[in-house]
Design a protein around this motif. Sequence first.
Motif, mmCIF file in Angstrom:
data_model
loop_
_atom_site.group_PDB
_atom_site.id
_atom_site.type_symbol
_atom_site.label_atom_id
_atom_site.label_comp_id
_atom_site.label_asym_id
_atom_site.label_seq_id
_atom_site.Cartn_x
_atom_site.Cartn_y
_atom_site.Cartn_z
ATOM 1 N N ARG A 276 0.839 -1.209 0.000
ATOM 2 C CA ARG A 276 0.000 0.000 0.000
ATOM 3 C C ARG A 276 0.869 1.252 0.000
ATOM 4 O O ARG A 276 0.571 2.236 -0.674
ATOM 5 N N LEU A 277 1.959 1.193 0.750
ATOM 6 C CA LEU A 277 2.851 2.341 0.844
ATOM 7 C C LEU A 277 3.456 2.676 -0.520
ATOM 8 O O LEU A 277 3.617 3.856 -0.882
ATOM 9 N N ALA A 278 3.767 1.644 -1.284
ATOM 10 C CA ALA A 278 4.429 1.855 -2.580
ATOM 11 C C ALA A 278 3.537 2.598 -3.568
ATOM 12 O O ALA A 278 4.047 3.229 -4.503
ATOM 13 N N HIS A 279 2.221 2.532 -3.392
ATOM 14 C CA HIS A 279 1.304 3.180 -4.324
ATOM 15 C C HIS A 279 0.994 4.623 -3.936
ATOM 16 O O HIS A 279 0.227 5.303 -4.623
ATOM 17 N N LEU A 280 1.588 5.106 -2.862
ATOM 18 C CA LEU A 280 1.341 6.479 -2.419
ATOM 19 C C LEU A 280 2.259 7.449 -3.155
ATOM 20 O O LEU A 280 3.361 7.071 -3.584
ATOM 21 N N PRO A 281 1.872 8.724 -3.254
ATOM 22 C CA PRO A 281 2.805 9.755 -3.748
ATOM 23 C C PRO A 281 4.019 9.827 -2.827
ATOM 24 O O PRO A 281 3.963 9.460 -1.645
ATOM 25 N N SER A 282 5.112 10.331 -3.352
ATOM 26 C CA SER A 282 6.368 10.337 -2.585
ATOM 27 C C SER A 282 6.240 11.106 -1.281
ATOM 28 O O SER A 282 6.753 10.676 -0.232
ATOM 29 N N HIS B 285 6.497 7.331 6.589
ATOM 30 C CA HIS B 285 7.786 6.966 7.184
ATOM 31 C C HIS B 285 7.983 7.669 8.530
ATOM 32 O O HIS B 285 8.429 7.062 9.514
ATOM 33 N N ALA B 286 7.658 8.955 8.551
ATOM 34 C CA ALA B 286 7.819 9.724 9.792
ATOM 35 C C ALA B 286 6.902 9.180 10.884
ATOM 36 O O ALA B 286 7.315 9.036 12.051
ATOM 37 N N VAL C 33 -2.984 3.155 4.844
ATOM 38 C CA VAL C 33 -1.646 3.031 5.418
ATOM 39 C C VAL C 33 -1.656 3.592 6.828
ATOM 40 O O VAL C 33 -1.161 2.970 7.778
ATOM 41 N N LEU C 34 -2.209 4.776 6.992
ATOM 42 C CA LEU C 34 -2.414 5.360 8.308
ATOM 43 C C LEU C 34 -3.898 5.301 8.652
ATOM 44 O O LEU C 34 -4.736 5.077 7.777
#
Length: 904
Positions: free
Chosen positions: A235-241, A248-249, A285-286
């Motif tokens: 899921r994280l990989a499909h998010l904008p940078s 990550h934070a 993700v969150l």
Amino acid sequence: MNDLWKAVLHGSLANPARPGTVLLVEGPAGTGKSHLVAGLRRRHPAGSGCLTLTCPGPSDDDAQHTFDALDALTHALTHAFGDPTRTAVPTLLVVEDVHRADERTRCRIRHLARMLPNGCALVLTWRPENLPADRPLLGEPLTCPPGTAVLRIRTGPLPAAAARELAERTLGTRCPDDVIERLYAVTGGVAQVLVDVLPVLAGTVLAGTAPDGPTVDAVEALEAPPRLAETVLRRLAHLPSDARRLAHAAAVLGEPASEAELAALTDLTAETARRMLLAALTAAVLTDLGPRRYGFRVPLAARAVAASLPAPERADLHHRAAQVLRRRADVPWPQVAGHLLAAGVRRGLVRAAERAAETHAAAGQHREAARLLQDLLADRRIPGPARARLATAALRRIAGFTLQDAGALLDTLTGAPLLPGPLRAQARVLQGLSLCTPTTPDHDGWLHLERAARTLPDEPGLAARVLAAMSMPHWPGIPLAEHRQCAERAGAALAATTDPVLRAAVNANLVGLLLTLGDPGAEQALPARPLGEDEDNGDAASAGHRARALCNAADATLWLGRYHDSLAFLERGAALAGRHHAGPHVAHGIRSIRLLLDWATGRWTGLADRAADLVADTARTPVLGHEARTVLAALCLARGEWSQCRAWLAGGLAPHPDQQLAPVAALSSTVLVRLALARGDHDDARAHATQAWGRLRSKGIWAWAAELAPWAVTAALSAGDPATARTMARDLRTAPAAPHLPLAAAARRWCRATLAEHDGDLARAADGYRAAADAYAALPRPYMAALAAEAASHCAAGEGEGADRDTVDRLTDALLVLTGLGATHDAARVRSRLRALAPPRRGRPAHPGLSPREREVAELAAGGLTNRQIAAALHLSTRTVENHVARVLRKLSVPSRRDLPARL
């Protein structure tokens, strides 16, 4: 979860004329939707059909397979419900993962809902995190026939009790509360995550990493299970940078954070942070942890994300996290210190660690404080002065740490080359003191303290503390004279210091000996007021030692028979310890003393359960549960459960009497002597009694012989050794006949009566037993008072002759006491004796067909004793008892021994 929906749904399925039900089951992945559906299928009424379908996920690489699956699904739905007049249709249709359905499938489901027949139910499950926020579940509002019940339930984390049940069933062992709490926290209570990590915990037990069962450390070492890690990283990989940066934070921060804090961690503008947060929330993700706080729903998922970062990036985020957390109004110092340590930043670390230790101590989180201080002290990059500050903080808090944590911390301190000499000396002293409590001190511990005392001529305060520890009289194998000498030297050394914490620590160790000896100085060693303002004066460390002093006073007076004083000391100590988080040592002592006090004073209701709980809670350090095991053995003896009684005291977890605290060893030996006497093994009884008496003679505190003496004298006489019995009685008289030794006074009366009975002077023996019964009752020791009354009745009756009304009344009272305590074996024996002394009145229906021996056996069997126990009580063979019981049942025309109480 409310069970109303179950009643509605199953009501529809059970009645063909009742309107149908649509059940919408919403919940994140792993929260039990499939488990719920499986339960529905199991509970579905017999004879009715059930069809379960799963919506396929679209895939560019497998478009044909997706099309075929969708077509099969549509055909199956049409076939099942195309004709609502059919009787062979499935009455329960489950469609799982509706969030993956395409428009054609959604259209078919809407059609089925509109035409749902009576007596049918349609169940739809989906993950809200995978459903577009702006789209209804089925693309359009749901329309159903009139009267159809539409219910929605949301699955979520397991209740804590259900998580405990799952964990203990999977691991096959009882788990401590702290392990379950931490496991629930790191998994978020999500059922699938628990199912995935529990085998890993089980592996730590099998591999020997945690042989005594899962630990908090093992839980903390868990990594995210592969299924969870792959899901969150995908899921994280499909998010904008920028959304990935924000996630990550949040992962490194490791706790709920506000939108502004996440923006500060990532240097994003408020507007950009808002958009990226919404993206991360939409992608699941969150999650919203409320109020206005966001983070990972499952902390193990955050660990997976943090672990995926390059080390420099992760360290930088840890440093930023510490800075952000410092800006909070209520600074979470433990987290700040942890982030600084993880970032490798030394500036501000020591101050944060000191504040963190204070925070942990104030919350009673001693383990966390110990681990943090140990990690920092082991870091050689911390400069000497800062290390000394940390060491001082550690030594100030160490009284609250567990044995394992305190031991590891002291090992670090004593081997730290950058610490000043006095701090290392203090650490060595405390390392020696850790051998005293709460585990049983041994000779090696004594020698360690002796060496420490000799090396502290310039440290009178520390010397006083060492010597006071050596004055504690419970040390096995150390004569009383040496304890006295250490106490005198400790008092002299203490006069040279005014440190209130040190004085409180020394007095806490001295008070036990002073009270045991009846020394007036005991009052000076105790807190001045009963639970008042003086006890709360000073810092938490002093209060902790004052709580320990009161608990030591409760323990000392317990063994002397001063039960009212013991209870008063214990209540004061427990209240003070609770207010100041005095630590696990004191808390364990309070529980052990309360068990022994309740056993002695006859508060037996629920006692076995409380003792078993303490045994379970000390499974990793079995010696800490020995007092509880002794109480359980004594209760088993009173109930006639002799095999279990011996198992509690002679099993592999029971320490040898030479390694037990001296008064506890005397008590456990007393139970073993009584057990051997009950079984008729007089030689074994004498052997246990002689060994235990030898330990008491070496110690020289004859007041502690009060538990053992009545039974040791009886054992010697039963083995044909009256000389030893008389020597034991003389030894007990060595204990002064002082008001502070009421238990010894009662035991002396019992011993004199036993010797008189052996000499044939039954009248004097009966009087002596009555006096002993009165003395025990005044303490109060109701169980011993009842047994003394029984012995008095035996002597008063002579050789089977009748007894006067006073004897019968006393024995009746004893029976009531034993019955109320639950001492079934003793009560059955006394009931039999009472019937022999007080036969039925003339005209009262008796059982003329029973012989005297059969009546005796019948009474014991009616009291719940087994044939083996009856045989031991009456000195018969088990086969003879079996024959007696069979004749009793036949003569009284009762089908089983369970019917004997009513018939008798």
